[in-house]
Write an enzyme that holds these catalytic residues in place. Structure first.
Site: not given
Ligand SMILES: Nc1ncnc2c1ncn2[C@@H]1O[C@H](COP(=O)(O)OS(=O)(=O)O)[C@@H](OP(=O)(O)O)[C@H]1O
Ligand SMILES: Nc1ncnc2c1ncn2[C@@H]1O[C@H](COP(=O)(O)OP(=O)(O)O)[C@@H](O)[C@H]1O
Length: 309
Positions: A135, A138, A140, A167, A181, A208, A257
């Site tokens: 998510l 999470s 990543k 992106r 996606r 993903s 979404g």
């Molecule tokens: N609708 C929606 N759903 C999920 N995420 C959204 C959306 N709109 C924008 N974002 C931002 O885009 C990041 C996810 O992009 P991804 O390319 O990893 O998405 S996917 O794999 O195609 O589902 C995601 O980044 P991460 O938080 O790092 O996962 C979000 O910041």
């Molecule tokens: N193991 C962890 N423990 C505590 N906080 C974390 C940990 N991993 C990530 N975070 C925090 O959680 C938030 C989201 O992390 P992020 O790497 O951006 O997630 P994603 O890429 O899955 O969206 C950030 O503020 C990051 O500092």
């Protein structure tokens, strides 16, 4: 992508490996050889050649001087055999016929690149795709980034492909519909495949959310090359973190979404690695410990040695 805590001081040096040893044993042979390479259009005046009194030397055949210089740089083995011919002097998997592939017509497979195993030997590692899925929020990006820095410290050659970043460029024409996606993951899967085939430890960090899309990437890679890393972090914690305020917006209906809110996330049924936010005793797991877990896996499974593949 957030700033990542790439302090790797807490990561086990035995697993990290061999950078210091490499630095010590490495002779700057390549540097010396490259320094000897002269540009073909040298700005310096030419010296007279054997037996010729004065005047400028005749021009060498185009490329021959560069070839001589290359001979001094490349290992002998690379020059021993006649150069591999271009397509089809060896049987191609598709034969000599042209094929239609997807929307392309008249496509022929081109053979003869440097073998993968030789690149592995050169790099002292196996190419692999570490596919982080989970998510938004999470962890990543954070864990992938921490791991990449740790691998670098250990002297490994890596690439990091992050959803947000990709992106901005390659996939800037895609949104978040299921179809977009799917295309997002397909493209990045192909890029990751190219990297890993060339020996790079490739870290991929995308939500993903669809199992089918991840499995399609896995199916494109040789067995063992796709390592699925599932960030199994409950949505409540992701939402609590919400570093970009996106969950808040999604809850308020300002983003449609959004994964985990009104778009699905399909958990991997059997990932190679599952990373959890809390350990068995319920204690919070920091990103460095998560990176360590992945490093240990890579080490134990032989990804950090060239192996025979
Ligand atoms: N609708 C929606 N759903 C999920 N995420 C959204 C959306 N709109 C924008 N974002 C931002 O885009 C990041 C996810 O992009 P991804 O390319 O990893 O998405 S996917 O794999 O195609 O589902 C995601 O980044 P991460 O938080 O790092 O996962 C979000 O910041
Ligand atoms: N193991 C962890 N423990 C505590 N906080 C974390 C940990 N991993 C990530 N975070 C925090 O959680 C938030 C989201 O992390 P992020 O790497 O951006 O997630 P994603 O890429 O899955 O969206 C950030 O503020 C990051 O500092």
């Amino acid at each position: 992508m957030p700033e990542c805590p790439h302090s790797v001081s807490k990561i086990d040096r035995n697993v990290l490996g061999r950078e210091q040893e490499r630095q010590r044993s490495r002779k700057p042979r390549e540097l010396a050889a490259v320094a000897r390479l002269r540009p073909t259009h040298s700005p310096q005046p030419r010296r007279p050649q054997h037996g010729r009194a004065g005047g400028s030397a005749p021009e060498a055949a185009p490329g021959s001087s560069m070839l001589r210089q290359l001979r001094s740089v490349l290992p002998a083995a690379a020059l021993r055999d006649p150069p591999l011919p271009c397509a089809f002097s060896r049987p191609s998997p598709m034969g000599a016929t042209a094929y239609d592939v997807g929307s392309s017509t008249n496509i022929k497979w081109h053979e003869g690149g440097v073998e993968r195993a030789s690149k592995h030997r050169l790099l002292g590692q196996r190419g692999v795709v570490l596919w982080f899925t989970g998510l938004s929020g999470s962890g990543k990006s954070t864990v992938a980034c921490t791991l990449e820095h740790a691998l670098r410290e250990g002297g490994r050659f890596t690439a990091l492909l992050d959803g947000d970043n990709v992106r901005h460029g390659l996939n800037s024409n895609l949104g978040f519909s299921p179809q977009d996606r799917e295309e997002n993951i397909r493209r990045i899967g192909e890029v990751a495949k190219l990297f890993s085939e060339n020996g790079v430890i490739t870290l991929v960090s995308f939500i993903s959310p669809y199992r089918r899309d991840r499995d399609a990437v896995r199916a494109r890679l040789p067995p063992g090359d796709f390592v699925e890393v599932f960030m199994k972090v409950p949505i409540e914690l992701c939402e609590e973190r919400d570093p970009k305020g996106l969950y808040k917006k999604a809850r308020a209906g300002q983003i449609k979404g959004f994964t985990g809110i009104d778009a699905p996330y399909e958990e991997p049924p059997s990932p190679e690695l599952t990373i959890q936010a809390r350990d068995g005793a319920g204690a919070h797991v920091p990103p460095q410990a998560m990176a360590q877990q992945i490093l240990t896996f890579l080490h134990e499974k032989g990804y950090l040695t060239a192996g025979s593949s």
